[in-house]
Every structure is written in structure tokens, then in C-alpha cells.
Enzyme design. Structure first.
Site, mmCIF file in Angstrom:
data_model
loop_
_atom_site.group_PDB
_atom_site.id
_atom_site.type_symbol
_atom_site.label_atom_id
_atom_site.label_comp_id
_atom_site.label_asym_id
_atom_site.label_seq_id
_atom_site.Cartn_x
_atom_site.Cartn_y
_atom_site.Cartn_z
ATOM 1 N N ASN A 3 0.807 -1.219 0.000
ATOM 2 C CA ASN A 3 0.000 0.000 0.000
ATOM 3 C C ASN A 3 0.840 1.269 0.000
ATOM 4 O OD1 ASN A 3 -2.364 1.868 0.883
ATOM 5 N ND2 ASN A 3 -0.901 2.000 2.577
ATOM 6 N N TYR A 23 4.699 9.356 -11.022
ATOM 7 C CA TYR A 23 3.631 8.593 -10.359
ATOM 8 C C TYR A 23 2.959 7.628 -11.344
ATOM 9 C CZ TYR A 23 -0.457 7.700 -7.389
ATOM 10 O OH TYR A 23 -1.437 7.107 -6.627
ATOM 11 N N LYS A 28 3.163 3.439 -11.010
ATOM 12 C CA LYS A 28 1.954 2.619 -10.861
ATOM 13 C C LYS A 28 1.776 1.682 -12.061
ATOM 14 C CE LYS A 28 0.643 3.995 -6.831
ATOM 15 N NZ LYS A 28 0.710 3.064 -5.684
ATOM 16 N N THR A 55 -7.837 11.004 1.494
ATOM 17 C CA THR A 55 -6.686 10.807 2.372
ATOM 18 C C THR A 55 -5.773 12.027 2.318
ATOM 19 O OG1 THR A 55 -5.363 9.802 0.612
ATOM 20 C CG2 THR A 55 -6.740 8.316 1.930
#
Length: 250
Positions: free
Chosen positions: A90, A156, A160, A190
Site C-alpha cells: 500500500n 507517479y 503505478k 486521504t
């Protein structure tokens, strides 16, 4: 978890806050023994589940430190006796954000270490340590950003996407007992979302879209997402698709 069932043990990275903390709480509420790996501990969960939670404070972006830790026997001792072993990768970072001239090389290296090297290293180590475990389930927390290109998110998106291709390739190995899925969980409310909204338009031209999602209440509650994610991880369908989206698969 029913005590008559085969015991489960889970390894979770980034369990100290955000989605990771919500996933940790969901696993522990189901009586699944858990090893949490993060830079910070989670005192609240440690108090609530003293017999189920073990914690290791480690900077997963530091590949050399992770390699040294994996050379110890902590992981092997934790996994021993687990009939089903779960690995949830995670932990991750959205930084560095911005076009190439704004990306510090050290920040790029750190992102690759945390977002790519650590999940792959842990996947290999868990599969090796689990040995005769009848059921090894590896879940990479991926992102829709790994499946589409966005201005300002080249690092990013690329990291991923690497997890997605890793899962596809591991699935093709047909390693006995191993199931794997790189799962996009949706857009979750978040600290990472707050970090995105605080980014300048020069760095991230799509910032206004995420501001709108927050303003209109369209971000997913992390605890709701964690329940769906753990349900999917424990379902008989897990691993049927090596790359999936929780909003479709759940």
C-alpha cells in the site's frame, strides 16, 4: 475470522495513516495477524490489537535498508505457520509532481524505491518465505494513473504502471499457490488528496478536478474502501484478473 479456518497472516506496508491505516484496522477486526511496515508506528491500532499487530519502523524508500531487513529472519518468523499469507503493498508517494525540470533526481529515485522496488522486493521475499503455504495473495495498491497519462504525474503514472505490468508478468509465471492483483482502489479522501490539492497548477494542471471532487463530496471514505478491498482480497475471485479496478470488481 472463524478460528476453525486456516490461519491467515498479513503483511501491510504504510499502515500508519490514510488508506493503509484503514486496511490495517479492517484486517485486525477480522482477527488476522498482521505485520505492519512503515516509517511510523500506529499507536492507536497497537493499543486496540496488542496480540495481533507487530510493527517494524522502516523507510521503504531506502532500498538498501529494506534489503538488510529482508536479510534478517523477522519476515520468515512472522509467516511461519500461516496457511494463507497476504501481502498488501500500500505504501506510496505521489511526489515528485511537475514537468521534468521540476523533478529533483533524488526525489525520482525515492519514488521508484517506495512505489516500485519495495513492492517487488517484498513480493519476492514473501513468496520465498511462505514456501509451502497453500495460498499466497499479493495485492499491489495501484491507481488509475497507472493506466492513463497525466501532465505533472510522469513519475507517479510510470511507477503505478510498473506495478500493473509486474502483476501481469507474475501471473504468467503460474507459481504454485501464488495469486496476484494490481488493484486501483478509486479516489480516496486521504492526506495524499490534500497534498494533490495543495500542488500548484504549474506542477499539476489537473488540480482543479481534484478540488471539485472534494468540494462535491465525491471522494471515497478510506474505511469504506478498505472494507471493499479486504473483501476482494479474501474472495475466491482474487487473482482471476492480475490488473483490476475495485470500483468494477467489488
Amino acid at each position: 475470522m472463524d478460528k476453525t479456518e486456516i490461519p491467515m497472516k498479513a503483511i501491510l506496508t504504510g499502515h500508519s495513516r490514510g488508506l493503509g491505516a484503514a486496511i490495517a484496522a479492517e484486517l485486525l477486526k477480522r482477527d488476522i495477524e498482521m505485520l505492519g511496515l512503515a516509517r511510523r508506528s500506529n499507536p492507536d491500532l497497537a493499543r486496540q490489537f496488542p496480540g495481533l499487530l507487530q510493527e517494524v519502523q522502516i523507510d521503504l524508500a531506502d532500498t538498501a535498508a529494506l534489503e538488510r531487513w529482508l536479510g534478517e529472519d523477522v519476515l520468515q518468523r512472522f509467516i511461519a505457520g500461516g496457511g494463507t499469507v497476504l501481502l498488501i503493498n500500500n505504501a506510496g508517494t505521489v511526489q515528485p509532481v511537475g514537468p521534468l525540470p521540476l523533478q529533483a533526481p533524488a526525489a525520482v529515485a525515492q519514488a521508484i524505491g517506495l512505489n516500485v522496488a519495495a513492492p517487488m522486493m517484498l513480493a519476492s521475499a514473501v513468496a520465498t518465505a511462505a514456501g509451502s503455504a497453500s495460498d499466497i495473495r499479493i495485492l499491489h495498491v495501484s491507481s488509475g494513473a497507472g493506466r492513463s497519462a497525466y501532465a505533472g504525474w510522469s513519475v507517479y503514472c510510470a511507477t503505478k504502471a510498473a506495478l500493473d505490468v509486474h502483476a501481469r508478468s507474475v501471473a504468467l509465471d503460474h507459481t504454485r499457490g501464488v495469486r496476484i492483483c494490481s488493484l486501483a482502489p478509486g479516489i480516496i479522501d486521504t492526506d495524499m488528496q490534500a497534498e494533490i490539492r495543495a500542488t500548484s497548477l504549474e506542477q499539476f494542471p489537473m488540480r482543479e478536478r481534484f478540488e471539485t471532487l472534494k468540494r462535491d463530496g465525491q471522494l471515497v471514505n478510506p474505511h469504506d474502501c478498505a472494507k471493499q478491498l479486504v473483501d476482494y482480497l479474501l474472495s475466491p475471485n482474487f487473482g482471476n484478473e492480475p490488473v483490476a479496478d475495485l470500483r468494477v470488481s467489488a
